[in-house]
Every structure is written in structure tokens, then in C-alpha cells.
Motif scaffolding. Structure first.
Motif, PDB file in Angstrom:
ATOM      1  N   LEU A  11       0.837  -1.189   0.000  1.00 12.24           N
ATOM      2  CA  LEU A  11       0.000   0.000   0.000  1.00 12.24           C
ATOM      3  C   LEU A  11       0.875   1.243   0.000  1.00 12.24           C
ATOM      4  O   LEU A  11       1.874   1.298   0.718  1.00 12.24           O
ATOM      5  CB  LEU A  11      -0.881   0.038   1.256  1.00 12.24           C
ATOM      6  N   GLY A  12       0.510   2.256  -0.770  1.00 11.46           N
ATOM      7  CA  GLY A  12       1.162   3.544  -0.681  1.00 11.46           C
ATOM      8  C   GLY A  12       0.582   4.347   0.469  1.00 11.46           C
ATOM      9  O   GLY A  12      -0.447   3.986   1.054  1.00 11.46           O
ATOM     10  N   VAL A  13       1.222   5.452   0.801  1.00  7.07           N
ATOM     11  CA  VAL A  13       0.755   6.272   1.905  1.00  7.07           C
ATOM     12  C   VAL A  13      -0.636   6.827   1.621  1.00  7.07           C
ATOM     13  O   VAL A  13      -1.523   6.803   2.491  1.00  7.07           O
ATOM     14  CB  VAL A  13       1.752   7.420   2.175  1.00  7.07           C
ATOM     15  N   VAL A  14      -0.859   7.316   0.399  1.00  3.94           N
ATOM     16  CA  VAL A  14      -2.164   7.893   0.056  1.00  3.94           C
ATOM     17  C   VAL A  14      -3.251   6.828   0.130  1.00  3.94           C
ATOM     18  O   VAL A  14      -4.328   7.047   0.681  1.00  3.94           O
ATOM     19  CB  VAL A  14      -2.118   8.543  -1.338  1.00  3.94           C
TER      20      VAL A  14
ATOM     21  N   GLY B 149       6.102  -0.905   5.898  1.00  7.29           N
ATOM     22  CA  GLY B 149       6.715   0.410   5.734  1.00  7.29           C
ATOM     23  C   GLY B 149       5.665   1.510   5.710  1.00  7.29           C
ATOM     24  O   GLY B 149       5.858   2.593   6.282  1.00  7.29           O
ATOM     25  N   THR B 150       4.546   1.259   5.048  1.00  4.37           N
ATOM     26  CA  THR B 150       3.466   2.244   4.996  1.00  4.37           C
ATOM     27  C   THR B 150       2.853   2.443   6.378  1.00  4.37           C
ATOM     28  O   THR B 150       2.556   3.575   6.773  1.00  4.37           O
ATOM     29  CB  THR B 150       2.385   1.789   3.997  1.00  4.37           C
TER      30      THR B 150
ATOM     31  N   LEU C 221       2.675   6.041   8.245  1.00  9.86           N
ATOM     32  CA  LEU C 221       1.416   6.660   8.645  1.00  9.86           C
ATOM     33  C   LEU C 221       1.402   6.967  10.145  1.00  9.86           C
ATOM     34  O   LEU C 221       0.968   8.051  10.569  1.00  9.86           O
ATOM     35  CB  LEU C 221       0.244   5.738   8.295  1.00  9.86           C
ATOM     36  N   TRP C 222       1.868   6.026  10.941  1.00 12.70           N
ATOM     37  CA  TRP C 222       1.859   6.225  12.388  1.00 12.70           C
ATOM     38  C   TRP C 222       2.790   7.367  12.789  1.00 12.70           C
ATOM     39  O   TRP C 222       2.443   8.201  13.630  1.00 12.70           O
ATOM     40  CB  TRP C 222       2.259   4.929  13.081  1.00 12.70           C
ATOM     41  N   ASN C 223       3.979   7.415  12.187  1.00 13.35           N
ATOM     42  CA  ASN C 223       4.920   8.485  12.517  1.00 13.35           C
ATOM     43  C   ASN C 223       4.462   9.837  11.989  1.00 13.35           C
ATOM     44  O   ASN C 223       4.731  10.870  12.607  1.00 13.35           O
ATOM     45  CB  ASN C 223       6.311   8.135  11.978  1.00 13.35           C
TER      46      ASN C 223
END
Length: 411
Positions: free
Chosen positions: A212-215, A342-343, A347-349
Motif C-alpha cells: 500500500l502507498g501512503v495515500v 513500511g506504509t 502513517l503512524w509516525n
């Protein structure tokens, strides 16, 4: 003659079953990862306050603000792109690159006192820090057994948190006695030395499927809901760290120090307890209590002239913040495939850094209009906006290869 239960009695079978379901946590790879985490934390927090002080001494308050601003801007930008780098190169190469970018520029920080030079060094270090926390966080999650993810992530918080508590004041103390140069070099070498331990780690990045990408992650309800809840509590954390020393009367400076210590201690304890509870009973049921405790703590703090209220409020907030930290991160890793770790880390950070920054900026404006007590009260109420996503949390696995449903919640 009465005999005790045999080795294959139901009690022993239950005990054996429980032991089998909880594999060892402290493996050699995880211990190596912990050492590299300590190096990265020391490098970042030794210089976090030292660099603005160095910049202010050379170019005034504007230079100090530019140094911190460039560091945080680069961190946020780096967090957005790191999942793509992890997907292409893997955890270990990305983490090594991050540690290098975090450490090497620090060695040449004091070559020049020009504001542009300091800001450039901070920007590069911010990129390195982003790569380190996102790729490193995902790699760490891959080294923790699924059955002990909550407890393992709680332990990660302790290992990374203790060096930050020590290094932040230590950096300024050393700079006052040895000068900025030696502290900068020490910070740089701490990150570079950590690379040695990363070389001994396995790279478990799953590049067999599309992550998954960040968006897309933000459009996926199962991941977005924990992000929103954690961002709400991180917003309050940024406010307390920044404004509690200003809101409490100067005659009660000792109260502020005690309150911030209590907050850190309680959050560390409840993060650990939440991890153990979540592994056995599920983390999704902890998100709502964590949010409510955090909001209640901020509300109790509101009458800032009352020392008992301040300390009790920070204890409540710290307890809720620790629970929310662990529960949201554990849920997100549980709901994502290994390819998207990684995503999840990014997202959490982003919720952590963005929430703390926006909270401090917005609170400063609000407090100027209403005063600190009302501003704290309004903050507690605004945190309750996250009740909706907190109530909707449930067990969902997010397969990276399947597109999300129309409403962003995969079914």
C-alpha cells in the motif's frame, strides 16, 4: 497414596499450549536491532536542542527556528517517500542509508555558522531520521513474533524512549562544557556506529506483492481510524510538552518537572501493559479507553494553578497516551500485510509528528485568545472528535493486492 497430576494432565497441557503460542521475544536479531535503535536515538536527541542553540548563537532566534523547521519539514517529506524506497530496496539498505544521512552531516555541522549551512545540515539529517524511523520501525515489526506483537512494540517504545530522555538534556549539558563541535561529532558517530549492527540483521521486506502507498493507506478505513485516534492524542502531547511550562505559574516550576516525569513514566508503563493485554485479548478494545483517558487528563490539567490537578492530569493523560500508542500501532500492523509494514510505520509516525506540530501551533493561537485554562478545556473537547473512528475499530486485515472498497474500508 495420593499422587500429583501427571506430565500429560490437562493443567500441564494448557501450560504447554500457552508456552507454544507465545514464542521467544528477545531473539538475537531483535537485540541487534535494539542496539541500532539506541544509536539512532542518541544521534537525534543529542543534537535536537543543541543545533538550535548553536544556530541562535551564530545567527539569532530566526536561525534557530529555521534549523528546527528544516529538520521537521524534511522528516515529514521523508516519511512520505520512505515506503516506496522500502518497496524497491528493502528494509536494511533503506535503514543504513537513513543512519548515514543522520550521522554524516552532523560531523561537519560546525564547519560553518551560516544559517543556510546549518539549515542544510538539518534538512539532510531530517531525511535520514525519516528513513531511520520508518524503515527501522517496519524492520523491527518484522522481527517480532505475531503472537507477541503488542508486547514487543511496547518494549521497542521503552528501548527507543530511554535514550531520548537521557540524550536530550545531556546534549545541552555537554555543549556547555565541551563546546558544540564535540557534541555534534558524538551525535554523528552514534548513528554511523549503529550501521555495523544493522549489517547483521535479516532483511525481511516482502517485495513479492505490491505494498500500500501512503495515500492509499489513508484511504483505507482500517488503517485511517487508528491514525486519527493516535493523531488526536499526539496533538495533546505536543501541547503539554510545549505549553505546560508556560501555563503553570513560574513559582511552581518544580510541579512542571514532576508532571512531565509522571507523564513519561505512566505512558511507558501503560504502553507495556497495553501490549501484554492486547496480545491476549486484542488491541482494538483498548483504543477507546486510551482516547478517553487522554482527553480526561487534559481536562483535569485545565485549572493550571492547582498543582494536584496538574500532576493528576498528566498522570491520566500519560496513561491514556501509552495505551493509545501501543494499541493503534499494533492494530495497524495486524491489519496490514508484511509488504505494507513500511506504509504502516510511515502513517503512524506522520500522525505523531504532524499531530504534535499542529497541536502546538493551534494551541498557541487559541491560548492567546482564551487563556490557558479554556484552551486546555477546548483541546479535551476537540480530542473527542476522534470518538467516531475509535468506536468503529474492529479486526480487519488489509490485503495490499486488493483495492479498497468505495468507502475506504476493505470488506
Amino acid at each position: 497414596m495420593t499422587t500429583g497430576p501427571t506430565s500429560d494432565s490437562p493443567a500441564d497441557e494448557a501450560t504447554s499450549s500457552e508456552r507454544a503460542s507465545f514464542p521467544p521475544l528477545l531473539t538475537r536479531p531483535l537485540l541487534l536491532r535494539f542496539i541500532s535503535m539506541v544509536g539512532a536515538s542518541l544521534s537525534f536527541f543529542l543534537l535536537l536542542s543543541v543545533v538550535p542553540a548553536y544556530a541562535a548563537e551564530r545567527g539569532g532566534g530566526g536561525a534557530a527556528g529555521l534549523a528546527t523547521g528544516s529538520l521537521m519539514l524534511a522528516t515529514v517529506l521523508g516519511e512520505l517517500v520512505t515506503p516506496r524506497l522500502v518497496g524497491r530496496f528493502g528494509y536494511r539498505p533503506t535503514l543504513i542509508a537513513g543512519l548515514f544521512l543522520l550521522g554524516a552531516p552532523a560531523l561537519v555541522l560546525t564547519v560553518s555558522g551560516q544559517a543556510a549551512w546549518i539549515a542544510t545540515v538539518c534538512f539532510v539529517r531530517g531525511l535520514g531520521f525519516a528513513l531511520t524511523i520508518v524503515a527501522g520501525g517496519a524492520l523491527t515489526a518484522s522481527l517480532i513474533p505475531d503472537e507477541r506483537r503488542g508486547e514487543g512494540l511496547a518494549l521497542v517504545g521503552v528501548v527507543s524512549g530511554v535514550p531520548s530522555l537521557v540524550a536530550l538534556p545531556l546534549g545541552l549539558w555537554l555543549a556547555g562544557r565541551a563546546g558544540y563541535g564535540p557534541v555534534a561529532v558524538a551525535g554523528g558517530l552514534a548513528a554511523l556506529a549503529a550501521i555495523v549492527f544493522v549489517l547483521g540483521l535479516p532483511d525481511r521486506a516482502d517485495r513479492s506483492e505490491q505494498p500500500l502507498g501512503v495515500v492509499r493507506g489513508l484511504r483505507t478505513g482500517a488503517l485511517l481510524r487508528p491514525v486519527l485516534v493516535f493523531a488526536a492524542t499526539a496533538t495533546a502531547a505536543g501541547i503539554l510538552v510545549t505549553f505546560l511550562p508556560l501555563a503553570v505559574p513560574s513559582a511552581s516550576a518544580g510541579v512542571v518537572a514532576a508532571a512531565l516525569f509522571v507523564q513519561t513514566a505512566t505512558s511507558t508503563l501503560t504502553r507495556w501493559l497495553a501490549g501484554r493485554h492486547g496480545d491476549r485479548h486484542g488491541s482494538e478494545r483498548l483504543v477507546l479507553p486510551g482516547l478517553l483517558l487522554s482527553a480526561a487528563g487534559v481536562l483535569v490539567i485545565a485549572p493550571t494553578t492547582n498543582p494536584v490537578a496538574v500532576i493528576a492530569g498528566t498522570a491520566l493523560f500519560g496513561a491514556g497516551f501509552g495505551i493509545t500508542q501501543n494499541a493503534t500501532l499494533t492494530l495497524m500492523y495486524t491489519r496490514a500485510s508484511a509488504a505494507s509494514y513500511g506504509t504502516v510505520s510511515a502513517l503512524w509516525n506522520l500522525a505523531y509528528d504532524g499531530g504534535m506540530g499542529l497541536g502546538a501551533a493551534g494551541f498557541g493561537i487559541t491560548a492567546g485568545l482564551t487563556g490557558y485554562p479554556w484552551a486546555f478545556g477546548l483541546t479535551a473537547l476537540l480530542m473527542l472528535v476522534a470518538l467516531a473512528p475509535a468506536l468503529r475499530n474492529r479486526r480487519v486485515t488489509v490485503p495490499s493486492a486488493r483495492p479498497p472498497a468505495v468507502d475506504g474500508d476493505p470488506r
